[in-house]
Design an enzyme around this catalytic site. Sequence first.
Site, PDB file in Angstrom:
ATOM      1  CB  ALA A 170      -1.396   0.645   1.341  1.00  0.00           C
ATOM      2  CE1 TYR A 268      -0.737   2.051  22.161  1.00  0.00           C
ATOM      3  CE2 TYR A 268       0.921   3.167  20.935  1.00  0.00           C
ATOM      4  CZ  TYR A 268       0.179   2.926  22.130  1.00  0.00           C
ATOM      5  OH  TYR A 268       0.838   2.560  23.797  1.00  0.00           O
ATOM      6  CE1 TYR A 278       3.557   2.754  17.960  1.00  0.00           C
ATOM      7  CE2 TYR A 278       3.057   4.847  17.453  1.00  0.00           C
ATOM      8  CZ  TYR A 278       2.690   3.347  17.160  1.00  0.00           C
ATOM      9  OH  TYR A 278       2.102   3.357  16.191  1.00  0.00           O
TER      10      TYR A 278
END
Length: 389
Positions: A170, A268, A278
């Site tokens: 994608a 998230y 993160y």
Amino acid sequence: MAASLSNMQAAMTRTTVSATQTAAGVTSSPSKVRLTAFVPATSNSRLHTSLLPNFVALRTDVRTVSRRGARESRNAGKVFASVNGTGSSPGLPIDLRGKRAFIAGVADDRGFGWAIAKALSAAGAEILLGTWVPALNIFETNLQRGKFDESRMLPNGGMLEIAKVYPLDAVFDTPEDVPDDVKNNKRYAGSSKWTVQEVAEAVKADYGSIDILVHSLANGPEVTKPLLETSRGGYLAAISASSYSYVSLLKYFLPIMNHGGVSLSLTYLASERIIPGYGGGMSSAKAALESDTRILAFEAGRKHGIRVNTISAGPLGSRAAKAIGFIDDMINYSYANAPLQQELKSDNVGNTAAFLASPLASAITGTVIYVDNGLHAMGLAVDSPCVAK
């Protein structure tokens, strides 16, 4: 004598019989039926006596209907249970029979994408998958060899059936977007027509249309780096793979989505809260994904009647999450601090996706749905030594 006869006439003027199911000429309620028989008032006591056999027969008929209705109700419950994978009686069923779903980003049986596929399948939907090209061969091999059979089991005793698996990357919209180094990469050898545009065209050629589109993919090559240490290339790669890929999928699949269809993605909490570790631009990518969800809900809703939502899932020990490096710590943190102290299961997210894809959620769009045991609502870590009593 005249007085007693009058009393008997009055008593028999209105006679009520109760039953649990309806019969011809009976007014029903959810709990029982009240069958009222009106007997003409008369001074002839023999007339009353002659009517009694009719009342006995009538009550017998009502009982027969009651038993028949009870059997039909039980059978209806069994049908509902077989479709929805539950043993409960009919209520608000999630029935997706006749619907077709394309889920992008499933490469194993441990992530949220797989759980969503199972839930949609349990509700009756036909499942198509899009799998990252380098992971396609091993995924299909494991699928064919039965390594996923245990996790393919559905609540109703059946198994997740996958109609077709398409190769998909994608990150690339059209064949013209693919650089030579990727075209010549041995990990892509043997696969063709895997850009977003080509996959949408292939699905149209094979099936004509879909009803449900699920975006369950993300990638940040520098996810372990703090944002200040993230390169421009790493940042843009995270945005491209994790958020713009959703825009691209919806753009190319919209023409083959049936009116009233549904599109879902996964986000998230790092999109709105600081989650140290993160990094690599992934928090920015999730923030962009949520912003895009609202805009896409407006555009796709006005033009095509498509609902667009995203699910903000709590930490799960999937293969993709392992790449972050501290997922086990996040799971433990959530268990200690979330309002609901329980393990988050991928099925929790799968079931939410099935609900959002169903008519039960027909007025929900442009929304972030939290499935994280309530962790997003907390503003204080209750297990912190600073607040220990």
